[in-house]
Design an enzyme around this catalytic site. Structure first.
Site, short mmCIF file in Angstrom:
data_model
loop_
_atom_site.label_atom_id
_atom_site.label_comp_id
_atom_site.label_asym_id
_atom_site.label_seq_id
_atom_site.Cartn_x
_atom_site.Cartn_y
_atom_site.Cartn_z
N GLU A 1 0.86 -1.19 0.00
CA GLU A 1 0.00 0.00 0.00
C GLU A 1 0.89 1.23 0.00
O GLU A 1 1.52 1.55 1.01
CB GLU A 1 -0.91 0.01 1.24
CG GLU A 1 -1.76 1.24 1.39
CD GLU A 1 -2.42 1.34 2.76
OE1 GLU A 1 -2.75 2.47 3.17
OE2 GLU A 1 -2.61 0.30 3.42
N ARG B 1 1.29 10.19 1.02
CA ARG B 1 1.86 11.08 2.02
C ARG B 1 3.14 11.73 1.50
O ARG B 1 3.86 12.38 2.25
CB ARG B 1 2.15 10.30 3.32
CG ARG B 1 0.91 9.72 3.96
CD ARG B 1 1.22 9.02 5.27
NE ARG B 1 0.04 8.34 5.81
CZ ARG B 1 0.02 7.68 6.96
NH1 ARG B 1 1.12 7.61 7.70
NH2 ARG B 1 -1.08 7.09 7.38
N LYS C 1 -11.29 -0.56 6.97
CA LYS C 1 -10.07 -0.24 7.70
C LYS C 1 -10.46 0.29 9.08
O LYS C 1 -11.38 1.12 9.19
CB LYS C 1 -9.27 0.81 6.93
CG LYS C 1 -8.02 1.32 7.65
CD LYS C 1 -7.26 2.28 6.76
CE LYS C 1 -6.04 2.84 7.48
NZ LYS C 1 -5.18 3.64 6.60
#
Length: 208
Positions: free
Chosen positions: A42, A46, A129
Site C-alpha cells: 500500500e 503522504r 479499515k
C-alpha cells in the site's frame, strides 16, 4: 478455483504501508516483499512521489499495488490511472467508494463507529479499515463490534506493531493488519533491504 483478492490478503495477513520519499527504494521494497512471499503493498499519498511509485511497481507487475491515504475522488482516480489495484482511505468517502466499486477495484475505507460501519455495509462493503486502531479502542473495540457486525472484517492500522499484531490477528474478525511497522523506507535503504527482510521473516515466524 481462482483465489480472490480478499482470500489472498487473508492468507498473508500483512498489508505493508509504504511511504516513498526516494524512488530508489521502490525496487528494493518489491524485492524484499517478494523474497518473503508477500504480494501486497500500500503506497501512501503522504509524499509527492506516490503516483510515480505506484506506476513503477504496477509496470513491474510483481506485486499487488494499492494506494493508501486516499482522501478524495481526485486522488483515487490518480492512483487508478497510475495502476493502483486497490484503494485504502483513512475515512469513509461515498464518492471514493462508489468510484472504486464502479471500476471493480477493492476499496477499504476507514470506519470505526457503528454508524460508519453500517454506512460501509449500505455501500456494499464487507471489509473496512479500522484506523487509528489504538485511539478507537484497539482489540477490545473490534471484539465488541464483531458481535453486531459478525459479517464484517477489519484491517486495523495505527498503533499496530510487532509486539501486538498477532493479538489482533487472533480475532477472526480481523482480515489482516496494516502499518509501516511491516516495511519502512528507512529499513529498506539500510543494507540494501537486508534489515527489512530479516524483520519481515521474523514477523512471519510469529504468524505460524
Amino acid at each position: 478455483m481462482t483465489e480472490t483478492f480478499k482470500e489472498r490478503l487473508g492468507k498473508e495477513q500483512l498489508l505493508p504501508l509504504y511511504t516513498v520519499n526516494d524512488l530508489g527504494s521502490v525496487a528494493l521494497a518489491e524485492a524484499v516483499l517478494s523474497e518473503n512471499n508477500l504480494s501486497f503493498i500500500e503506497v501512501t499519498y503522504r509524499s509527492d512521489l506516490a503516483s510515480q511509485a505506484i506506476q513503477q511497481l504496477s509496470d513491474r507487475g510483481k506485486l499487488v499495488v494499492g494506494a493508501g491515504t486516499v482522501r478524495d475522488l481526485d486522488t483515487a482516480k490518480d492512483a487508478v490511472d497510475h495502476g493502483a489495484q486497490f484503494i485504502v482511505s483513512p475515512g469513509l468517502s461515498v464518492e471514493v467508494v462508489d468510484y472504486c466499486l464502479k471500476q471493480d477495484i477493492p476499496v477499504f475505507p476507514g470506519a470505526v463507529t457503528p454508524s460508519e460501519i453500517m454506512q460501509a455495509m449500505d455501500l456494499g462493503l464487507d471489509v473496512v479499515k479500522f484506523f487509528p486502531a489504538n485511539v478507537y479502542g484497539g482489540q477490545s473495540a473490534i471484539k465488541s463490534l464483531a458481535g453486531p457486525f459478525f459479517d464484517i472484517q477489519f484491517i486495523p492500522t495505527g498503533g499496530v506493531n510487532s509486539d501486538n499484531f498477532t493479538d489482533y490477528l487472533a480475532n477472526d474478525s480481523v482480515l489482516a493488519v496494516g502499518g509501516s511497522f511491516i516495511l519502512s523506507e528507512k529499513e529498506i535503504l539500510k543494507d540494501e533491504g537486508q534489515t527489512a527482510s530479516d524483520k519481515l521473516a521474523d514477523l512471519q515466524k510469529q504468524l505460524h
